[in-house]
Design an enzyme around this catalytic site. Sequence first.
Site, PDB file in Angstrom:
ATOM      1  N   ASP A 123      -0.580  -3.931 -25.622  1.00 18.57           N
ATOM      2  CA  ASP A 123      -0.922  -5.119 -24.845  1.00 18.57           C
ATOM      3  C   ASP A 123      -2.177  -4.795 -24.035  1.00 18.57           C
ATOM      4  O   ASP A 123      -2.100  -4.227 -22.953  1.00 18.57           O
ATOM      5  CB  ASP A 123       0.239  -5.514 -23.929  1.00 18.57           C
ATOM      6  CG  ASP A 123      -0.100  -6.692 -23.024  1.00 18.57           C
ATOM      7  OD1 ASP A 123      -1.071  -7.420 -23.327  1.00 18.57           O
ATOM      8  OD2 ASP A 123       0.598  -6.876 -22.008  1.00 18.57           O
ATOM      9  N   GLU A 124      -3.325  -5.141 -24.613  1.00 16.03           N
ATOM     10  CA  GLU A 124      -4.612  -4.836 -23.984  1.00 16.03           C
ATOM     11  C   GLU A 124      -4.695  -3.369 -23.556  1.00 16.03           C
ATOM     12  O   GLU A 124      -4.952  -3.059 -22.386  1.00 16.03           O
ATOM     13  CB  GLU A 124      -4.859  -5.765 -22.796  1.00 16.03           C
ATOM     14  CG  GLU A 124      -4.920  -7.229 -23.183  1.00 16.03           C
ATOM     15  CD  GLU A 124      -5.324  -8.121 -22.020  1.00 16.03           C
ATOM     16  OE1 GLU A 124      -4.984  -7.801 -20.860  1.00 16.03           O
ATOM     17  OE2 GLU A 124      -6.008  -9.131 -22.269  1.00 16.03           O
ATOM     18  N   PRO A 125      -4.499  -2.434 -24.491  1.00 12.12           N
ATOM     19  CA  PRO A 125      -4.505  -1.005 -24.131  1.00 12.12           C
ATOM     20  C   PRO A 125      -5.863  -0.485 -23.686  1.00 12.12           C
ATOM     21  O   PRO A 125      -5.943   0.610 -23.124  1.00 12.12           O
ATOM     22  CB  PRO A 125      -4.065  -0.321 -25.429  1.00 12.12           C
ATOM     23  CG  PRO A 125      -4.472  -1.264 -26.515  1.00 12.12           C
ATOM     24  CD  PRO A 125      -4.283  -2.635 -25.938  1.00 12.12           C
TER      25      PRO A 125
END
Length: 487
Positions: A123-125
């Site tokens: 998740d949006e790393p």
Amino acid sequence: MSLNLCPIILFFFFFFFILTISRVGAIGINWGNTASHPLPPPKVVELLKSNNITKVKLFDADPLVLPALSGSNIGVTVGIPNTMLRSFNSSKKAAESWVHDNVTRYFSNGGSGVRIEYVAVGDEPFLQRYGEQFHPFVIGAATNIQAALIKANLEGKVRVVVPCSFDAFLSESNLPSKGHFRSDLNKTMIQLLTFLSKHGSPFFVTISPFVTIHQNKNISLAFSLFKETAHPHNDSHRTYKNSFDLSYDTLINALSIVGFPKIDIVVAQIGWPTDGATNATPSIAETFMKSLINHLHSKLGTPLRPQDPPIETYIFSLLDEDERSITTGNFERHWGVFTFDGQAKYQVDFGQGSKNLENAQNVEYLPSKWCVVNNNRDLSNASARASEACYVSDCTALSPGGSCFNISWPGNISYAFNSYYQQHDQRTDSCDFGGLGLITTVDPSVGNCRFSVELHTSQSDSLHRACYFQWTTLLTTILVCLLRFTL
């Protein structure tokens, strides 16, 4: 002679019409569950279907959510939390186990299962504030998940993607022609884009006009809201009339620099919050959302990609979530098009045409009781008690610009007390506050400042939500350790 040409002309007209329609990307929505009392998944699926929302993006593979989506024919993106990336990077077996438990088990082959379309790795790393915490593991994790899908005979049916944050690309001069990826991500982005291109997957990205106006004083509210009166931004011979096109083309230029100018793009998150900050109101959110959807439906595209809009766009988000991190700002808990209980905050067309949005039906609430400050007590310590309450509950509506910012003392104390009381299922001892709390059946809401009554959720559901991420991460780690000892 002209009559003989009519069928040919009609054929080509029909062909180009179909070709044009195919480039109008679907509009879906993000469904998050970071809430103390989430709306039951079957109710949420009813909400999606009643509003003709045909695609949904999840942030996990919650075993309470996926069965609820079974047979709905809604296209689904399942997510892998960032905390699992290290394990999947290091272990193919862990990746195979996850795919079996969370994709293969539910996947629909035209039957009554879940129409899973994408697996979102992380998740949006690449968020800048995460530093090196996750992004070194992204490519390895994506590769192993892809291999697991191939082994499960799901290649081409379910595609692997990596949601990229709005701060993964930038332009110091605010000119799209100077757009580039962050220097610390260049190598990883080339690897990611190579991977995506090889497997026919699109590039998932967040575009956040709301955050942009808070970070960039050169971007006006009118420019972000697609207003015709907004001052345009010029970049050489190209003119930009709104913030969305400006950000989108900044990304296009960044992609071009690293050699992937034509890759398909999915806007994985875009929205406008309705509370918790200046310019975060339902009316402004409605203006933005209607303008965005009209812009997408116009098929105009952007100066760098004319007549080529994103292939899909996912609105952020479906429901408010009172336990989302507020590191970025207090508005983070108020992105929902619907309130936490599934009631529309404003009107927008998701495909239902001129009809208003349908609200969630037959929602079960806790009793109509609130916790307020007892004005007959010594309130000299009330502010300190309220601060303690807000530390563990949601008081973001009290923020400057928020819907409850202007309520006077001790009304704001009552708001804090009630927030804590509702989050703790209206337990009598959760309205004590050293004798300063008082339970009432009279709604203390004032104007637009809503004193909520929480949803009724079963104890098992609450425990499941609290433990889900911890258990899945722990089990994955145990599996990796066992595999290391047995190999």
